[in-house]
Each structure stands twice: as C-alpha cells, then as structure tokens.
Write an enzyme that holds these catalytic residues in place. Structure first.
Site, mmCIF file in Angstrom:
data_model
loop_
_atom_site.group_PDB
_atom_site.id
_atom_site.type_symbol
_atom_site.label_atom_id
_atom_site.label_comp_id
_atom_site.label_asym_id
_atom_site.label_seq_id
_atom_site.Cartn_x
_atom_site.Cartn_y
_atom_site.Cartn_z
ATOM 1 N N GLU A 65 46.310 14.971 -14.840
ATOM 2 C CA GLU A 65 47.680 16.081 -14.948
ATOM 3 C C GLU A 65 47.804 16.818 -15.852
ATOM 4 O O GLU A 65 48.803 17.187 -16.175
ATOM 5 C CB GLU A 65 48.850 15.360 -14.580
ATOM 6 C CG GLU A 65 49.143 14.718 -12.751
ATOM 7 C CD GLU A 65 49.597 15.754 -12.108
ATOM 8 O OE1 GLU A 65 49.015 16.541 -12.092
ATOM 9 O OE2 GLU A 65 49.874 15.130 -11.436
ATOM 10 N N HIS A 96 55.205 12.611 -18.721
ATOM 11 C CA HIS A 96 55.616 12.739 -17.152
ATOM 12 C C HIS A 96 54.521 11.472 -16.578
ATOM 13 O O HIS A 96 54.458 10.777 -16.949
ATOM 14 C CB HIS A 96 53.853 13.943 -16.500
ATOM 15 C CG HIS A 96 53.739 13.783 -15.185
ATOM 16 N ND1 HIS A 96 54.438 13.539 -14.219
ATOM 17 C CD2 HIS A 96 52.980 12.887 -14.274
ATOM 18 C CE1 HIS A 96 54.027 13.325 -13.122
ATOM 19 N NE2 HIS A 96 52.781 12.436 -12.824
ATOM 20 N N TYR A 100 78.586 15.986 -16.911
ATOM 21 C CA TYR A 100 77.763 17.438 -17.689
ATOM 22 C C TYR A 100 76.542 17.354 -18.562
ATOM 23 O O TYR A 100 76.204 17.236 -19.355
ATOM 24 C CB TYR A 100 78.559 16.943 -19.019
ATOM 25 C CG TYR A 100 79.491 15.612 -20.112
ATOM 26 C CD1 TYR A 100 78.225 15.938 -20.915
ATOM 27 C CD2 TYR A 100 80.047 14.428 -20.168
ATOM 28 C CE1 TYR A 100 78.497 14.522 -22.076
ATOM 29 C CE2 TYR A 100 79.774 13.846 -20.814
ATOM 30 C CZ TYR A 100 79.224 13.863 -22.064
ATOM 31 O OH TYR A 100 79.176 12.789 -22.707
ATOM 32 N N TYR A 142 75.575 19.033 -31.225
ATOM 33 C CA TYR A 142 75.710 17.542 -31.005
ATOM 34 C C TYR A 142 74.785 16.852 -32.005
ATOM 35 O O TYR A 142 73.560 17.515 -32.171
ATOM 36 C CB TYR A 142 75.798 16.780 -29.726
ATOM 37 C CG TYR A 142 75.785 15.816 -29.800
ATOM 38 C CD1 TYR A 142 77.063 14.821 -29.355
ATOM 39 C CD2 TYR A 142 74.669 15.036 -29.075
ATOM 40 C CE1 TYR A 142 76.869 13.571 -29.078
ATOM 41 C CE2 TYR A 142 74.331 13.885 -28.984
ATOM 42 C CZ TYR A 142 76.194 13.320 -29.149
ATOM 43 O OH TYR A 142 76.138 11.528 -29.008
HETATM 44 ZN ZN LIG Z 1 51.617 12.527 -11.488
#
Ligand SMILES: [Zn+2]
Length: 232
Positions: free
Chosen positions: A75, A94, A115, A210
C-alpha cells in the site's frame, strides 16, 4: 544511518506493533510510515510485526522508488500520495480495524452522529470507493474521500489516517475505530439523526483550540470555550 533516521525507524516499528497490541489490526495487515528526508520510511511487505527490524523498514522517495533489499508495503502508494498532497502530513497509519472495516463493507462512512467525527477535521468521515488493494485507483479514491480531512474509510477494506506524528496518526486511527463502533451500535435502533451543519461548524472551531494552554490561545480561540476562572 543517522541517529534521527534510526529513531524514526524504531518509532515506525513501535507504532506497527501497537496496531496489533491495541487490537486495531491482526496478522500482517496494516502498514505504517513516517515522512523522512524528502521521502518516507515505511513498513515492509508481508513481514510479521514481531519480525520487524530497523534495517527492514524501507526508505522510499516520493516518486515511487525504494532503496535496500526489502519491498515496501503493497500500500506504499496511498502513503506516498498522502505525503505528496498534504504538506502537514508527517505520519500515516493504515489498518483493517474490525468496526471501521465492517462499516466500509456497506460503502458507508461515518456521518455527524457524534461530535467527535470532527477529530478528522470535517463534519463526517467519508468512505472511499472500492478499488483493488495496492493500486493507483485505490489511492485516487482515497484522496477524493479525504478532501481536507485526515482520515477516511476504504470500501471493503479498512481505514487510513494521518497526522503530525506517528503517535497522533495512531491515535486518530483508534478514534476512527471507536466512532465506527459507536455508530454501528447506534444503527441497531435505526439511522441516528446527525448533528446539524451549524453545530458541526462550531465543534470544528472548538477543536482548533482544544487541548491548548493559556499562553498558546489567541483571542479568537479563547472565545471557543467557556473559560474557567483562575484562582490565585
Ligand atoms: Zn489494507
């Protein structure tokens, strides 16, 4: 290898192993990278997390070239395209986390049912159209789904998240998984009503300040929260 590079290689291994220990992935699925020296350091293809060593982490340039004896994760293109498209992306995670993947098999992203979807920088987390793993087409679908956000689901596949550090990217992947879990639970009673766009706009504004402390808040940020009164 320089000390800085060694440190990053170590952190990539630590983050990859954390994907397993936190239950975000299993087997050899999932991959991790960090931006380094006009390129990236990425986990290798098909090597179990317990067998990772610093020398097996692959350095790639951002044109699809790799260095050394180990093949990068299949990937690599999604990682590369994130670094090419988002200059503030310093790390990418990932994984095929169970709940995000389950949602993705319905081509469903995560709407503003809670939220916290703002954690990825928008009012929803989209699901990228399906394309075969490891292809240019998948990477393009991912970029389309990300738009200006820092995470998306990948249809019939999993999720991808990026951030300013490996720690933050891993944390975001964990948040996406938690949101997917909550959303799937909510769906038991039907589609939950989303928060309205004006409220999500306000949430996104608040998220910008925040976690900041007084010395880093500018005037505009300070208005985002009710400030507690300081006692002497
Ligand atoms: Zn994958």
């Amino acid at each position: 290898m320089t000390t800085a590079e060694n440190q990053l290689r170590r952190e990539v291994i630590r983050t990859a192993r954390a994907l397993q220990s936190t239950g975000l992935t299993h087997g050899t699925s999932g991959n991790v990278s960090v931006r380094y020296n006009n390129g990236m350091l990425i986990t290798p293809s098909g090597i179990p997390y317990e067998d990772l060593e610093m020398k097996k982490i692959v350095f790639m340039d951002l044109e699809g070239g790799y260095f050394g004896d180990f093949l990068p994760s299949s990937e690599w293109r999604m990682h590369m395209d994130i670094y090419r498209n988002y200059k503030d992306a310093e790390a990418v995670v990932h994984c095929h986390s169970a709940r995000a993947t389950a949602l993705s098999t319905h081509n469903k992203g995560i709407p503003a049912f809670h939220y916290m979807v703002a954690v990825a920088g928008g009012d929803q987390i989209k699901c990228a159209d399906y394309a075969t793993f490891g292809t240019k087409a998948l990477s393009k679908a991912m970029i389309d789904a990300l738009e200006d956000r820092t995470a998306c689901l990948l249809a019939h596949h999993g999720q991808i998240a990026f951030g300013p550090s490996l720690h933050k990217a891993l944390g975001l992947a964990g948040e996406v998984e938690a949101l997917a879990d909550q959303y799937l639970s909510a769906l038991v009673l039907g589609e939950p009503a989303p928060l309205c766009p004006a409220e999500m706009k306000e949430i996104l504004r608040k998220f910008k300040s925040y976690g900041k402390q007084l010395d880093t808040l500018d005037g505009d940020d300070a208005g985002a929260f009710e400030m507690p009164q300081r006692r002497d």
